[in-house]
Design a protein around this motif. Sequence first.
Motif, mmCIF file in Angstrom:
data_model
loop_
_atom_site.group_PDB
_atom_site.id
_atom_site.type_symbol
_atom_site.label_atom_id
_atom_site.label_comp_id
_atom_site.label_asym_id
_atom_site.label_seq_id
_atom_site.Cartn_x
_atom_site.Cartn_y
_atom_site.Cartn_z
ATOM 1 N N GLY A 11 0.800 -1.220 0.000
ATOM 2 C CA GLY A 11 0.000 0.000 0.000
ATOM 3 C C GLY A 11 0.829 1.265 0.000
ATOM 4 N N ARG A 12 2.014 1.217 -0.583
ATOM 5 C CA ARG A 12 2.913 2.368 -0.582
ATOM 6 C C ARG A 12 3.446 2.619 -1.984
ATOM 7 N N THR A 13 3.954 3.806 -2.179
ATOM 8 C CA THR A 13 4.613 4.092 -3.449
ATOM 9 C C THR A 13 5.966 3.382 -3.470
ATOM 10 N N ASP A 14 6.576 3.332 -4.632
ATOM 11 C CA ASP A 14 7.826 2.600 -4.788
ATOM 12 C C ASP A 14 8.929 3.200 -3.921
ATOM 13 N N SER A 15 9.058 4.515 -3.930
ATOM 14 C CA SER A 15 10.126 5.143 -3.146
ATOM 15 C C SER A 15 9.897 4.978 -1.646
ATOM 16 N N HIS A 16 8.635 5.064 -1.214
ATOM 17 C CA HIS A 16 8.314 4.883 0.201
ATOM 18 C C HIS A 16 8.602 3.457 0.639
ATOM 19 N N ARG A 17 8.223 2.492 -0.198
ATOM 20 C CA ARG A 17 8.445 1.080 0.124
ATOM 21 C C ARG A 17 9.938 0.767 0.222
ATOM 22 N N LYS A 18 10.735 1.287 -0.719
ATOM 23 C CA LYS A 18 12.178 1.031 -0.692
ATOM 24 C C LYS A 18 12.822 1.657 0.543
ATOM 25 N N ALA A 19 12.414 2.865 0.896
ATOM 26 C CA ALA A 19 12.963 3.523 2.083
ATOM 27 C C ALA A 19 12.567 2.776 3.353
ATOM 28 N N MET A 20 11.317 2.326 3.409
ATOM 29 C CA MET A 20 10.849 1.596 4.583
ATOM 30 C C MET A 20 11.598 0.274 4.743
ATOM 31 N N LEU A 21 11.767 -0.465 3.656
ATOM 32 C CA LEU A 21 12.475 -1.741 3.736
ATOM 33 C C LEU A 21 13.945 -1.539 4.081
ATOM 34 N N ALA A 22 14.554 -0.470 3.577
ATOM 35 C CA ALA A 22 15.949 -0.182 3.922
ATOM 36 C C ALA A 22 16.083 0.117 5.412
ATOM 37 N N ASN A 23 15.153 0.904 5.956
ATOM 38 C CA ASN A 23 15.179 1.209 7.392
ATOM 39 C C ASN A 23 14.927 -0.031 8.236
ATOM 40 N N MET A 24 13.989 -0.863 7.812
ATOM 41 C CA MET A 24 13.705 -2.087 8.562
ATOM 42 C C MET A 24 14.888 -3.054 8.504
ATOM 43 N N ALA A 25 15.537 -3.145 7.339
ATOM 44 C CA ALA A 25 16.699 -4.019 7.212
ATOM 45 C C ALA A 25 17.842 -3.533 8.098
ATOM 46 N N SER A 26 18.039 -2.218 8.156
ATOM 47 C CA SER A 26 19.071 -1.663 9.035
ATOM 48 C C SER A 26 18.759 -1.975 10.494
ATOM 49 N N SER A 27 17.513 -1.826 10.873
ATOM 50 C CA SER A 27 17.121 -2.134 12.252
ATOM 51 C C SER A 27 17.306 -3.611 12.560
ATOM 52 N N LEU A 28 16.983 -4.468 11.620
ATOM 53 C CA LEU A 28 17.142 -5.906 11.821
ATOM 54 C C LEU A 28 18.609 -6.267 11.999
ATOM 55 N N ILE A 29 19.476 -5.675 11.210
ATOM 56 C CA ILE A 29 20.904 -5.980 11.309
ATOM 57 C C ILE A 29 21.487 -5.436 12.611
ATOM 58 N N LYS A 30 21.044 -4.264 13.032
ATOM 59 C CA LYS A 30 21.567 -3.667 14.271
ATOM 60 C C LYS A 30 21.064 -4.403 15.506
ATOM 61 N N HIS A 31 19.751 -4.680 15.551
ATOM 62 C CA HIS A 31 19.137 -5.221 16.764
ATOM 63 C C HIS A 31 18.937 -6.726 16.732
ATOM 64 N N LYS A 32 19.162 -7.369 15.595
ATOM 65 C CA LYS A 32 19.075 -8.823 15.401
ATOM 66 C C LYS A 32 17.651 -9.371 15.434
ATOM 67 N N ARG A 33 16.679 -8.599 15.879
ATOM 68 C CA ARG A 33 15.274 -9.015 15.798
ATOM 69 C C ARG A 33 14.389 -7.791 15.937
ATOM 70 N N ILE A 34 13.314 -7.757 15.135
ATOM 71 C CA ILE A 34 12.361 -6.654 15.216
ATOM 72 C C ILE A 34 10.955 -7.217 15.142
ATOM 73 N N SER A 35 10.008 -6.465 15.647
ATOM 74 C CA SER A 35 8.603 -6.845 15.610
ATOM 75 C C SER A 35 7.890 -5.938 14.622
ATOM 76 N N THR A 36 7.122 -6.534 13.720
ATOM 77 C CA THR A 36 6.415 -5.783 12.681
ATOM 78 C C THR A 36 5.209 -6.591 12.238
ATOM 79 N N THR A 37 4.495 -6.105 11.240
ATOM 80 C CA THR A 37 3.359 -6.869 10.727
ATOM 81 C C THR A 37 3.877 -8.049 9.908
#
Length: 175
Positions: A11-37
């Motif tokens: 439900g997002r535009t292409d640029s929003h989706r790419k930015a969101m996934l990049a931020n989530m991937a960074s958080s996953l690598i830093k914290h080793k686990r994240i909670s999301t939908t």
Amino acid sequence: MRHGKKVNHLGRTDSHRKAMLANMASSLIKHKRISTTLAKAKALRTYVEPLITKSKSDTTHSRRIVFGYLQDKETVTELFRDVAAKVANRPGGYTRIIKLNNRLGDNAEMALIELVDYNEVYGKEAEAAEKKTTRRGRSKAKKSDTPAAKTEEVKAEEVVEEAPAAEEAKEDKGE
């Protein structure tokens, strides 16, 4: 028709989706686990696993490619230094998705996505399961060599040793 279109746009535009996934991937690598939908976790898995595979070969080219996706220097260095060392011999499947209860506000399906090699809880259970041995298929001849049979032999030797001691005690009383 959606033939061959596997990308969940979330439900997002292409640029929003790419930015969101990049931020989530960074958080996953830093914290080793994240909670999301659950939908975001599944989309993140397809986004981050190729990056972890790229991190196995520590070259300038692969670092630049990964940096193009993540846009965060500290995350890239942690990915290539720490995470790549842990997953060096794993042939894929670097993340695990665990379903959680639905979110209270909008009843969205929640999930926990984590890096597999960084979970201590599942590692301990796997080690305990490996140490457990099966008791099936042993012959009865081998059971005679068990510690129980050996203790019976030791008890018999003790009885033989105790007998002379009892005779000596009788002699002492008689004198």
